[in-house]
Design an enzyme around this catalytic site. Structure first.
Site, PDB file in Angstrom:
ATOM      1  N   TRP A 138      -3.123 -76.521   9.791  1.00  0.00           N
ATOM      2  CA  TRP A 138      -4.181 -75.458   9.612  1.00  0.00           C
ATOM      3  C   TRP A 138      -3.905 -74.606   8.293  1.00  0.00           C
ATOM      4  O   TRP A 138      -4.686 -74.096   7.882  1.00  0.00           O
ATOM      5  CB  TRP A 138      -4.033 -74.452  10.854  1.00  0.00           C
ATOM      6  CG  TRP A 138      -3.038 -73.497  10.928  1.00  0.00           C
ATOM      7  CD1 TRP A 138      -1.651 -73.539  11.093  1.00  0.00           C
ATOM      8  CD2 TRP A 138      -3.024 -72.034  10.324  1.00  0.00           C
ATOM      9  NE1 TRP A 138      -0.877 -72.644  10.810  1.00  0.00           N
ATOM     10  CE2 TRP A 138      -1.823 -71.502  10.548  1.00  0.00           C
ATOM     11  CE3 TRP A 138      -4.191 -71.144  10.058  1.00  0.00           C
ATOM     12  CZ2 TRP A 138      -1.424 -70.214  10.162  1.00  0.00           C
ATOM     13  CZ3 TRP A 138      -3.924 -70.008   9.599  1.00  0.00           C
ATOM     14  CH2 TRP A 138      -2.761 -69.454   9.870  1.00  0.00           C
ATOM     15  N   GLU A 251      -2.467 -62.222   8.537  1.00  0.00           N
ATOM     16  CA  GLU A 251      -3.298 -62.808   9.750  1.00  0.00           C
ATOM     17  C   GLU A 251      -2.463 -62.764  11.107  1.00  0.00           C
ATOM     18  O   GLU A 251      -3.065 -62.480  12.269  1.00  0.00           O
ATOM     19  CB  GLU A 251      -3.449 -64.256   9.451  1.00  0.00           C
ATOM     20  CG  GLU A 251      -4.231 -64.985  10.379  1.00  0.00           C
ATOM     21  CD  GLU A 251      -5.520 -64.733  11.052  1.00  0.00           C
ATOM     22  OE1 GLU A 251      -6.204 -64.033  10.042  1.00  0.00           O
ATOM     23  OE2 GLU A 251      -6.237 -64.990  11.960  1.00  0.00           O
ATOM     24  N   THR A 324       8.908 -52.755  15.204  1.00  0.00           N
ATOM     25  CA  THR A 324       8.469 -53.403  16.452  1.00  0.00           C
ATOM     26  C   THR A 324       9.607 -53.118  17.719  1.00  0.00           C
ATOM     27  O   THR A 324       9.072 -52.997  18.516  1.00  0.00           O
ATOM     28  CB  THR A 324       8.658 -55.108  16.138  1.00  0.00           C
ATOM     29  OG1 THR A 324       8.027 -55.392  14.762  1.00  0.00           O
ATOM     30  CG2 THR A 324       8.160 -55.884  17.328  1.00  0.00           C
TER      31      THR A 324
END
Lengths: 521, 37
Positions: A138, A251, A324
């Site tokens: 990809w 992304e 995070t």
């Protein structure tokens, strides 16, 4: 506040083709995403069937490569991103007290680009005589992608279309959130889901044009005599990797930030407590978004970078663990001494927190440049990103779907089927992907249809898990169809602990809501 | 809900936001190509 005008819009096919209503378009996005989830999932089944045994038994290696490439493209651009856009369409106007998205006609166009983009992409599989679909992964790295057949050109055009759709969608989200909030809804009063989507939209806006640039250069290299990525012509194939990952890493956060937002809505509801550390959640999300632009080369430690570059990208990547960690801490602290109940959305959200964290930790391992030399392009990476994207993004999508299904359909879903779906998914998912850590550490390379004999047992466990996970998703379709067709009526506030404007309108939400903006205190 | 129903100031603000963001996205696309060249 809530008004229903069922006669003022077309019915049947024309309703869906011409709709500018955010709820209709949200539904279209969600059904499209679900369809693509099954198309991409079918490809995953082919991959796991081939890898059930060493040797080649079911598909040709070239077709296997097309399956791995298409599975990724379809799941990322066709399933996860449109699913989150579906949530954005349904929920953002409802959550900020707006009548609709700011640019409704653009919204219609953003959606209707997608079926064409994916028809183009998937139809390349039917051109096996001309090389079939894209097969270089990809990431479309040259020189493989410059050598591919017409399927690569179809993929490039399809990516351009997806990019246009995403950028238009992002513009719409930002314009809506900045200009359409109800009086009194200041930025720091917005629900976390809205915040995460606002930040995601900026990521989309900054990242997608870079991908468009990269694939445009690929196209001109293929057909117009340029040598951007051709070393023989003075170009540099590694430049493609830099440009691609400058898009590719943001992304990753485009795929996970809305998931953070969904978890941040669900956990407080079922803990019956407000979200712990709301403002720190907002700043942590913004920090993650900023950091996502300065870590891209951790995907390419093995290309041979200067030591200073490796150190910079290693440390900047590790830094992401801080915001995070703030988020995971806040979710746990929200549950601390809460009055917890474990309905299906909460189960998926809890699994999200636990399993995403495992994916985060394996990401930290991969961030260590010298260790990455060993892990790079092995199944360890495959295990890592599936923990982030399946138990992260997909579980959050499922959690959100169960959570808001009563608001969308007006009916409570079957809790028994929901719980079956959750447990089969959780068990199937871990069976599939946990052994892949061991396979990777032992040296099994990714994207190869064959493997050495000693990897057989873990691969068989992984394939059994994949079939269990894959087929258990059909239960979700049953749950959704049953909820659409009937069931126990949902109240306006479908969940006892739910807070927010979307729970002040009836269930199902009327076609038009907040024609008169509510006043937020 | 048609955009025509919104107050003029809000409509202008929406169009301004959308056009600005669209120009930024297009500029980034062109900048990527220019850096490639």
């Amino acid at each position: 506040m809530a008004t229903a005008h069922h006669a003022d819009h077309p019915s049947g096919l024309m309703r869906w083709l011409t709709s500018t209503n955010h709820k209709d378009i949200g539904t279209l996005y969600l059904f499209f995403a679900l369809t693509m989830f099954f198309v991409g999932g079918a490809m995953a089944m082919v991959i796991r069937a081939e890898l059930f045994q060493p040797g080649l038994q079911i598909v040709e290696p070239h077709f296997f490569n097309q399956m791995t490439t298409m599975h990724a493209l379809i799941m990322i651009f066709g399933a996860v991103m449109p699913a989150f856009t579906g949530f954005a369409n349904w929920q953002i106007p409802l959550m900020i007290g707006a009548a609709d998205m700011a640019l409704p006609r653009l919204n219609n166009w953003s959606f209707w680009i997608l079926p064409f983009a994916f028809t183009l992409l998937i139809s390349s599989l039917f051109l096996q005589g001309q090389g079939g679909g894209p097969s270089g992964g990809w990431t479309l790295y040259p020189p493989l992608s410059t050598q591919g057949g017409i399927g690569t050109d179809m993929t490039i055009l399809s990516i351009h279309l997806m990019g246009i759709s995403s950028v238009l969608g992002a513009i719409n989200v930002i314009a809506t959130i900045l200009n359409m909030r109800a009086p009194g809804m200041t930025l720091l009063k917005m629900p976390m889901f809205v915040w995460t989507w606002l930040i995601t939209a900026f990521l989309l806006l900054a990242a997608m044009p870079v991908l468009a640039g990269a694939v445009t250069m690929l196209l001109t290299d293929r057909h117009f005599g340029t040598h951007f990525f051709n070393a023989a012509g003075g170009g540099d194939p590694v430049m493609f990797q830099h440009v691609f990952w400058f898009f590719g890493h943001p992304e990753v956060y485009i795929l996970i930030l809305p998931a953070f937002g969904i978890a941040s809505q669900i956990i407080p509801t079922f803990a019956r407590k407000p979200l712990f550390g709301y403002e720190s959640m907002v700043y942590a999300t913004a920090s993650i978004a900023f950091l996502s632009f300065i870590v891209w080369a951790h995907h390419m430690f093995t290309v041979g970078m200067p030591l200073a570059g490796e150190l910079f990208f290693m440390y900047s990547t590790m830094l992401i663990a801080v915001p995070t960690g703030v988020k995971v801490f806040n979710w746990v602290a929200t549950m601390w001494r809460g009055s917890l109940s474990f309905e299906t959305p909460m189960l998926f959200a809890l699994a999200f927190v636990m399993l995403f964290t495992i994916g985060g930790f394996s990401g930290l391992m991969l961030a260590i440049a010298p260790a990455d030399f060993q892990y790079h392009d092995t199944y360890f990476v495959v295990a890592h990103f599936h923990y982030v994207l399946v138990s992260g993004a997909v579980f959050a999508i499922l959690a959100g779907a169960y959570y808001w299904l009563p608001k969308w359909t007006g009916h409570m879903y079957s809790e028994t089927l929901g719980k079956w779906h959750f447990w089969l998914s959780a068990i199937g998912f871990n069976l599939t992907f946990f052994p892949q850590h061991f396979l990777g550490l032992a040296g099994m390379p990714r994207r190869i249809p064959d493997y050495a004999l000693q990897f057989t047992e873990f691969n068989q466990i992984s394939s059994y898990g994949a079939f269990l996970f894959g087929f258990s998703q059909l239960l979700f379709v049953v749950v959704v169809l049953k909820a659409v067709r009937g069931g126990k009526k949902a109240e306006a506030r479908a969940w006892e602990g739910a807070e927010g404007l979307e729970w002040t309108v009836p269930s199902p939400a009327p076609y038009h809501t907040f024609s008169t903006p509510p006043r937020v205190r | 809900m048609a955009m025509e129903n919104l107050p003029e100031t809000q409509r202008r603000a929406i169009v301004r936001t959308a056009v600005t963001l669209g120009l930024i996205a297009f500029a980034l696309f062109v900048y990527t190509l220019w850096r490639g060249v």
